[in-house]
Design an enzyme around this catalytic site. Structure first.
Site, PDB file in Angstrom:
ATOM      1  N   HIS A  52      48.520  54.066 -52.461  1.00  0.00           N
ATOM      2  CA  HIS A  52      49.827  54.262 -52.415  1.00  0.00           C
ATOM      3  C   HIS A  52      50.613  52.925 -52.484  1.00  0.00           C
ATOM      4  O   HIS A  52      50.071  51.799 -52.597  1.00  0.00           O
ATOM      5  CB  HIS A  52      50.089  54.660 -50.529  1.00  0.00           C
ATOM      6  CG  HIS A  52      49.538  53.591 -49.750  1.00  0.00           C
ATOM      7  ND1 HIS A  52      48.178  53.309 -49.412  1.00  0.00           N
ATOM      8  CD2 HIS A  52      50.200  52.211 -49.120  1.00  0.00           C
ATOM      9  CE1 HIS A  52      48.111  52.344 -48.776  1.00  0.00           C
ATOM     10  NE2 HIS A  52      49.379  51.606 -48.561  1.00  0.00           N
ATOM     11  N   HIS A 134      53.439  46.515 -54.597  1.00  0.00           N
ATOM     12  CA  HIS A 134      51.893  46.669 -54.977  1.00  0.00           C
ATOM     13  C   HIS A 134      51.276  47.559 -54.520  1.00  0.00           C
ATOM     14  O   HIS A 134      51.464  48.306 -53.581  1.00  0.00           O
ATOM     15  CB  HIS A 134      51.301  45.419 -54.785  1.00  0.00           C
ATOM     16  CG  HIS A 134      50.935  45.188 -53.175  1.00  0.00           C
ATOM     17  ND1 HIS A 134      51.863  44.730 -52.259  1.00  0.00           N
ATOM     18  CD2 HIS A 134      49.643  45.596 -52.750  1.00  0.00           C
ATOM     19  CE1 HIS A 134      50.904  44.632 -51.149  1.00  0.00           C
ATOM     20  NE2 HIS A 134      49.938  45.345 -51.341  1.00  0.00           N
TER      21      HIS A 134
END
Ligand code: ATP
Ligand code: MG
Length: 185
Positions: A52, A134
């Site tokens: 995720h 990220h």
């Protein structure tokens, strides 16, 4: 015993965060990239069903606050966008290896910024640390990622989600509590 025990199977508080949650195709591509890096860097490979990109981390909130989180999310009027994850890097020495966009699309920064503002309007205190989009791929890696990175992963984003982090023995798993479309204007 003075009275009945108040037992409930549901926790009263949940550890939650908003994130971009990939569909099966994107999760598979991210996982492939992670496996390639794992063979070079070692460490702990993140499981495919946990990949995720965190937008806003709330931490532990009482169940009664979940409605306010939904209200904040429902006010977001973001547009869909495509994320090119074309940069590999590492933090904490090289222990956390991640994939990120070389340049965050304006729509992603706007989404994170709007979400922060709406959450603050609902009374949630967020960390002041700047948004650094990220996807974590490896933890406890033994070496830095190779200079020649893997092929970019293309992620078409048309929704964001509220996730619960369920901490088991050793590893966290995530459960989607809600999802909101980025329908555009
Ligand atoms: P674990 O902590 O059990 O090793 P995890 O870090 O994946 O697993 P959480 O700590 O529940 O699980 O975090 C969920 C997501 O929120 C992760 O993407 C994590 O990097 C991010 N996160 C956690 N703490 C913070 C924080 N204080 N600020 C910003 N993001 C955070
Ligand atoms: Mg953590």
């Amino acid at each position: 015993m003075a009275g009945p025990l108040l037992l409930t199977s549901a926790p009263l508080r949940r550890r939650v965060f908003f994130a971009l949650w990939p569909d099966h195709t994107v999760a598979a591509a991210l996982h492939e990239t992670a496996r390639g890096l794992w063979s070079a860097c070692g460490g702990r490979l993140m499981r495919r069903d946990t990949l995720h990109l965190t937008l806003a981390f709330l931490g532990e909130v009482p169940n009664v606050a979940l409605d306010r989180l939904s209200r904040a999310a429902a006010r977001i009027e973001g547009a869909p966008f495509v994320l090119e994850l074309d940069r590999v890097g590492s933090w904490h020495g090289q222990r956390i290896v991640w994939l990120a966009p070389q340049e965050a699309p304006a729509a992603l920064s706007a989404l994170a910024g709007d979400l922060d503002a709406e959450l603050e309007a609902e009374g949630f205190a967020l960390e002041a640390r700047p948004f650094s989009p990220h996807v974590t791929l490896l933890r406890n890696a033994c070496s830095a990622p190779p200079a020649t990175g893997p092929a970019a992963v293309r992620w078409p984003v048309s929704a964001f989600a509220l996730l619960e982090s369920v901490r088991g023995v050793g590893v966290a798993t995530y459960r989607v509590l809600g999802s909101w479309p980025l329908a555009g204007k």
